[in-house]
Design an enzyme around this catalytic site. Structure first.
Site, PDB file in Angstrom:
ATOM      1  CG  HIS A 158      -6.792 -18.854   6.141  1.00 54.40           C
ATOM      2  ND1 HIS A 158      -7.300 -18.830   7.487  1.00 54.40           N
ATOM      3  CD2 HIS A 158      -5.875 -19.225   5.521  1.00 54.40           C
ATOM      4  CE1 HIS A 158      -7.061 -19.961   7.840  1.00 54.40           C
ATOM      5  NE2 HIS A 158      -6.826 -21.185   7.523  1.00 54.40           N
ATOM      6  CB  SER A 211     -11.799   9.218  -9.786  1.00 56.18           C
ATOM      7  OG  SER A 211     -11.729  10.136  -9.107  1.00 56.18           O
ATOM      8  CE  LYS A 267      -8.802   4.846  -7.650  1.00 58.99           C
ATOM      9  NZ  LYS A 267      -9.684   6.008  -6.735  1.00 58.99           N
ATOM     10  CD  GLU A 321     -15.626  -0.685  -6.963  1.00 57.34           C
ATOM     11  OE1 GLU A 321     -15.161  -0.471  -5.990  1.00 57.34           O
ATOM     12  OE2 GLU A 321     -16.123  -0.113  -7.662  1.00 57.34           O
TER      13      GLU A 321
END
Ligand code: ARG
Length: 467
Positions: free
Chosen positions: A155, A276, A282, A289
Site C-alpha cells: 500500500h 528544466s 531541476k 517517465e
C-alpha cells in the site's frame, strides 16, 4: 499499368491509390521480402517450374535490387501499392519480362504472411536479447546490494525490511517470464506460410520444405486458408510486448519515486536525465517517465489488432494490412525502452544510508516482535495487540522499537527477554526469512546464482535461434 491491371478499363482514382497503398510503411519489410523471394525462386528452379537460367537471372536481379536498396538508390512508388509489387516491378525493370516469372505459384497473401513471420521472428529474438541484457544488469545490481536494506512497501506504506538485491530480483523474475513467453510464441512465429497461394494452395509442384529449410523455419502451416489469414502470432507478440512494457513501466515508476527527494533512495546518472528550461535546480527522470508514458501505445496496438481481426471472415481481407504499423511501432518502442533501461540500472547510484534509515524507522520489524512472542507461546492475535500498543507508545514518544528499554518491553509482556534487541535488528529480521522465497541473505545469494545460469541459457538460446 498496374501489375494486376488486366481486367481494368480505368486508371485507379488518385485518392484510392493513396488510401490503399501500404508502401509508405511496409517498405520496412524490404529485406524480408527479397529474402523470401530468393528462397521462392530457388525452389521454383529445384522443382522444375522455372529453368536454371531463369532462376539465375531472377536471382541476380533480386540481388542487384538488394544492393541498390542498401545503397538507398531505390525509390518506392505508391503506384505499386506495397513492397511486394514494388520489388516485382523493380525486378521486371531490371531483368525484363522474365522477372514476371518470380510470382509463379505465389500470391501476395502468402508472401506478406511470410514477410511478417520473418520480421517478427527476428524481432522476437532481438527482444529476448534486450530482456536478457536487462536481466543481467539487474542481477549485477542485485549482487552489489545484497547487504543494502530498505523498507519493503505494501500500500506504499513501510511494511517489512528487504534486501535491495531481493527487490531487484523481483524484476528479474518478471522479465524472465517475459523471455519464456516470447520463446513460447516464437514456436508459432517460426512457421512457414508460403505455398498457400491466395487461399487454396498451389497447382504447381512446389516444394514448401525447401523454402522452409532455406529460411530456417522449423514448421509449415498445414492449412492454406489458415496460413493466409492467421494473425494470431502477431496478437501474441503484441500481448507479450504489452506485458513487457507494463513491467518496464513499473520499474520506471519505482525509479521515479525513489529518485524524488521525498524518497531519496537512488540517483539516476546525469547522462540519463534532463533539465528544466526554467528551474535551474531541476534534474528530471524523463527516460523512465517516457517509458511509463509509452505503455499506452503498445497496449493500444494490441487492442487495435484484435479489434481489426474480430469479425473478419476467412481468409485474407485488406483490413489485415492494418497489422503492420502497430507491430513496427511496438518493436521500436520496446527496443528503445530495453536499450535504455539496462544502462540506466547499471548507472544507478544507490543511497544505502537513506534506505537503511527509512527501514529502521516505520516499525518494519514490528511483525518480528509479534512472531518472537509467538515463539514464546503467546497466541499470535494476542502478540499482535501487544505490539500494536508498543507501536502506539513509540509513535507518541517519537521512538523506534529498538529504542525501548528491556523494562519497557517486559512491562508490555513478561515473555520478552534481552535477546529481543538482537532479534529486531534489520539483518536478523531479513535473515529470519530464509524459508521459501524470502529475503534472507543466503536465499538472495542462492537465487542470484540461479538467475545467472538462466541468463547464460537464454544467451545460448539466442545463439541457436533462427533470425
Ligand atoms: N499490402 C498487403 C498487406 O499488407 C499485402 C497483401 C495484399 N494482398 C492482396 N490481395 N491485396 O496486407
Amino acid at each position: 499499368m498496374k501489375l494486376w491491371g488486366g481486367r481494368f478499363t480505368k486508371p485507379t482514382n488518385q485518392l484510392v491509390e493513396e488510401y490503399t497503398a501500404s508502401i509508405p510503411f511496409d517498405q520496412r519489410l524490404v529485406e524480408e521480402d527479397i529474402r523470401g523471394s530468393l528462397a521462392h525462386v530457388r525452389m521454383l528452379g529445384a522443382s522444375g517450374i522455372l529453368t536454371a537460367s531463369e532462376v539465375d537471372t531472377i536471382t541476380k536481379g533480386l540481388e542487384q535490387i538488394q544492393k541498390r536498396v542498401l545503397a538507398k538508390e531505390v525509390e518506392f512508388s505508391i503506384a505499386h501499392e506495397d513492397i511486394h509489387m514494388n520489388i516485382e516491378k523493380l525486378l521486371i525493370d531490371e531483368v525484363g519480362p522474365v522477372g514476371g516469372k518470380l510470382h509463379t505459384g505465389r500470391s501476395r497473401n502468402d508472401q506478406v504472411a511470410l514477410d511478417m513471420h520473418l520480421f517478427v521472428r527476428r524481432s522476437t529474438v532481438e527482444l529476448i536479447q534486450g530482456l536478457t541484457e536487462l536481466r543481467r544488469a539487474l542481477v549485477a545490481k542485485a549482487e552489489a546490494h545484497v547487504d543494502t536494506i530498505l523498507p519493503g512497501y505494501t500500500h506504499l506504506q513501510r511494511a517489512q525490511p528487504v534486501r535491495f538485491g531481493h527487490h531487484l530480483l523481483a524484476y528479474v523474475e518478471m522479465f524472465g517470464r517475459d523471455v519464456e513467453r516470447l520463446q513460447d510464441s516464437y514456436k508459432r512465429v517460426d512457421t512457414m506460410p508460403l505455398g498457400a497461394g491466395a487461399i487454396a494452395g498451389s497447382t504447381f509442384p512446389i516444394q514448401r520444405e525447401l523454402v522452409a529449410d532455406e529460411l530456417g523455419f522449423s514448421r509449415l502451416y498445414e492449412n492454406s486458408m489458415d496460413a493466409v489469414s492467421d494473425r494470431d502470432y502477431l496478437v501474441e507478440f503484441l500481448s507479450c510486448a504489452s506485458l513487457i512494457m507494463v513491467h518496464l513501466s513499473r520499474l520506471s515508476e519505482e525509479l521515479i519515486l525513489w529518485s524524488s527527494e521525498e524518497f531519496g533512495y537512488v540517483e539516476l546518472d546525469d547522462a540519463f536525465c534532463t533539465g528544466s528550461s526554467m528551474m535551474p535546480q531541476k534534474k528530471n527522470p524523463d527516460v523512465p517517465e517516457l517509458i511509463r508514458g509509452k505503455v499506452g501505445r503498445v497496449i493500444g496496438h494490441g487492442v487495435s489488432l484484435l479489434t481489426t481481426l474480430k469479425a473478419l471472415p476467412l481468409t485474407y481481407n485488406k483490413d489485415m494490412q492494418e497489422d503492420k504499423e502497430g507491430i513496427f511501432d511496438t518493436v521500436d518502442t520496446l527496443a528503445g525502452a530495453l536499450a535504455l533501461t539496462a544502462p540506466m540500472v547499471e548507472g544507478l547510484k544507490v543511497k544505502e544510508e537513506r534506505m537503511r534509515e527509512n527501514a529502521e524507522g516505520g516499525f518494519t520489524n514490528a511483525t518480528d516482535l509479534a512472531e518472537y512472542l509467538v515463539t514464546k507461546g503467546v497466541p499470535f492475535r494476542e502478540a499482535h495487540a501487544v505490539v500494536g500498543k508498543l507501536v502506539l507508545h513509540c509513535l507518541e514518544a517519537n521512538q523506534s522499537l529498538l529504542d525501548l528499554t528491556l523494562a519497557e518491553y517486559q512491562a508490555a509482556h513478561p515473555a520478552i527477554e534481552e535477546d529481543i534487541f538482537h532479534r529486531l535488528s534489520l539483518e536478523v529480521v531479513t535473515d529470519a526469512r530464509s524459508a521459501g522465497c524470502g529475503t534472507a541473505r543466503e536465499r538472495v545469494v542462492e537465487v542470484i546464482q540461479k538467475k545467472k545460469e538462466e541468463i547464460d541459457e537464454a544467451f545460448a538460446w539466442i545463439g541457436y535461434a533462427q533470425t
